[in-house]
Design an enzyme around this catalytic site. Structure first.
Site, short mmCIF file in Angstrom:
data_model
loop_
_atom_site.label_atom_id
_atom_site.label_comp_id
_atom_site.label_asym_id
_atom_site.label_seq_id
_atom_site.Cartn_x
_atom_site.Cartn_y
_atom_site.Cartn_z
N HIS A 185 0.84 -1.23 0.00
CA HIS A 185 0.00 0.00 0.00
C HIS A 185 0.86 1.26 0.00
CE1 HIS A 185 -3.22 -2.78 1.33
NE2 HIS A 185 -2.30 -3.25 2.13
N SER A 244 14.60 21.51 -16.71
CA SER A 244 13.40 22.32 -16.91
C SER A 244 13.79 23.61 -17.62
CB SER A 244 12.78 22.63 -15.56
OG SER A 244 11.99 23.80 -15.64
N LYS A 285 15.91 21.75 -11.50
CA LYS A 285 15.23 20.50 -11.84
C LYS A 285 16.10 19.51 -12.58
CE LYS A 285 10.77 20.60 -10.87
NZ LYS A 285 9.90 19.65 -11.45
N GLU A 298 9.26 8.37 -17.20
CA GLU A 298 7.86 8.77 -17.38
C GLU A 298 7.35 8.43 -18.78
OE1 GLU A 298 7.66 12.93 -16.31
OE2 GLU A 298 8.39 12.52 -14.30
#
Ligand code: ARG
Length: 463
Positions: free
Chosen positions: A156, A277, A283, A290
């Site tokens: 979980h 970024s 970043k 992804e």
């Protein structure tokens, strides 16, 4: 457009119809398979005395030159032709004349395209298996180096019990091992040759289907001519195999993205596999992970698309089946790219083992072991569970971990506690005592690694 059916027609095909009907711009990638299949067919026709040896030799030479010209870029797809099959045939006739017109004897584009797709997917299955094998090798190498790297195991997404990085990575080894097995199963089931099935009902020429099947390294010819031209099961199976494989990649990517976040800090992705970024200078984003996670959807989409395309088709060939190609090719390219990138990304990940170990010490990952300790002192497990629940509550109030509770306090909650509790719930005890098959304890993991190595050696030797 050079059509293949002049005789019966009195009018030209409408321009839009031609464009709508054509597949040349996406099936051109089957040129190698198409030429290979035609060569085998020509050899068989000559062996059976249907064409002469001279005609065969001229066909083979013509096909060889066409392949050469495609590869050097002299010949390219053009809308003059409907598909790769008519493209090759028309170019052959242009090149060698009369003999070229005999190549299509005892053959239809229906068995031709069925053959081309099988030959193509057979290669794809092998390439995908090789890429999965390479990934399995990477996973095993990481596992071998990290049998002592403690980390929290989650259920979980909550810390549950401690494991090791080796244990975690070997879970993926099992998943990709099954993927490899699925690809091998598919290869065994699909390796039969549809050539000679004709349009749907075989042919009256004395074709030797065993012979062409052998020339093209198939196990045997397919059994039923109607099924042969209308079967795309192997392609659907590939897309199903690929979908499961992509799901595994996607789950691993999801974990890498979490682990790479500031909150976890378990890993750092290599600069070469990260992006920045345009606005936020600090970043370093896990775009590749992804994207792999995202591209999973395209492959599922291809599977759905082909299942739906096929579900209502009466026997035998229907033009709907031309719709198999664009989605399948897109899925194939996606899987191949994702596997390559994922493997490269994984090989360059830096694991922050002290952070992982520190995290494993927090979150009461040793609570089960503390309960087991009381069981060993004679308490029933259900009661022990209750007692440790109270210890955890105490810890939460004090903002400490179980092993930081002084013995007097523990004894107040339950008199069965004594000095040996601290050793019994240390991180290393929690991991190393778990020695059942498949558990994270060192001896069990070394056994799992040994089995993994044997599996890898076996599939590498078969490749
Ligand atoms: N381009 C077609 C396909 O991909 C080739 C087979 C065409 N056969 C036919 N009878 N129209 O399915």
């Amino acid at each position: 457009m050079a059509t293949l059916w002049g005789g019966r027609f009195t009018k030209e095909t409408d321009q839009l119809v031609q464009e709508f009907n054509a597949s040349i711009f996406f099936d051109f990638r089957l040129y190698r398979q198409d030429i290979e299949g035609s060569m085998a067919h020509a050899r068989m026709l000559a062996k059976q005395g249907i064409i002469t040896e001279d005609e065969r030799d001229s066909i083979l030479e013509g096909l060889r030159l066409i392949r050469q010209d495609i590869e050097s870029g002299v010949l390219t797809a053009s809308q003059e032709y409907e598909d790769i099959h008519s493209f090759v045939e028309a170019n052959l006739i242009k090149r060698i004349g009369e003999a070229g017109k005999k190549l299509h004897t005892g053959r239809s584009r229906n068995d031709q395209v069925a053959l081309d797709m099988r030959l193509y997917i057979r290669e794809v299955l092998k390439e995908t298996s090789t890429a999965v094998t390479e990934l399995l090798a990477t996973l095993l190498a990481i596992a071998k180096e990290n049998t002592d790297a403690y980390m929290p195991g989650f259920t979980h997404l909550q810390k549950a019990q401690p494991v090791t990085l080796a244990h975690h990575v070997l879970a993926y080894f099992e998943m990709f091992k099954r993927d490899h097995g699925r690809l091998s199963d598919n290869l065994k089931r699909m390796n039969y040759c549809p050539l000679g099935a004709g349009a749907l009902a075989g042919t009256t020429y004395p074709l030797d289907r065993e012979y062409t099947a052998g020339l093209l390294s198939f196990q045997a010819p397919t059994e039923n001519s109607m099924d042969s031209v209308s079967d795309r099961d192997y392609l659907i199976e590939y897309l199903a195999d690929a979908s499961i494989l992509m799901m595994h990649l996607s789950r691993f990517c999801e974990e890498l993205i979490l682990w790479n976040s500031n909150e976890y800090g378990f890993i750092e992705l290599d600069d070469s596999y990260s992006t920045g970024s345009s606005i936020m200078p600090q970043k370093k984003n896990p775009d590749i992970a992804e994207l792999i996670r995202g591209k999973c959807g395209r492959v599922y989409g291809a599977l759905q698309s082909l299942l739906v395309t096929m579900k209502g088709l009466p026997l035998a060939y229907n033009k709907d089946m031309q719709e198999d190609k664009e989605v399948a090719f897109d899925a194939i390219d996606t899987v191949s790219g994702c596997l390559r990138l994922f493997n490269g990304m994984l090989k360059t990940v830096v694991f922050h083992k002290p952070v992982m170990e520190e995290s494993a010490k927090k979150g009461f990952t040793n609570a089960t072991d503390a309960a087991d300790y009381l069981v060993n002192k004679g308490m029933a497990f259900r009661d022990a569970h209750e007692v440790i629940g109270r210890v955890v509550l105490y810890c939460l109030e004090k903002k400490i971990s179980i092993d930081e509770v002084p013995l007097e306090e523990l004894k107040k909650i339950c008199p069965l506690f004594s000095e040996d509790i601290y050793e019994a719930i240390s991180l290393s005890t929690c991991v190393e005592k778990r020695l059942t098959n498949g558990a994270p304890g060192k001896a069990a993991i070394l056994e799992e690694i040994k089995n993994g190595q044997e599996f890898l050696a076996e599939i590498e030797s078969q490749a």
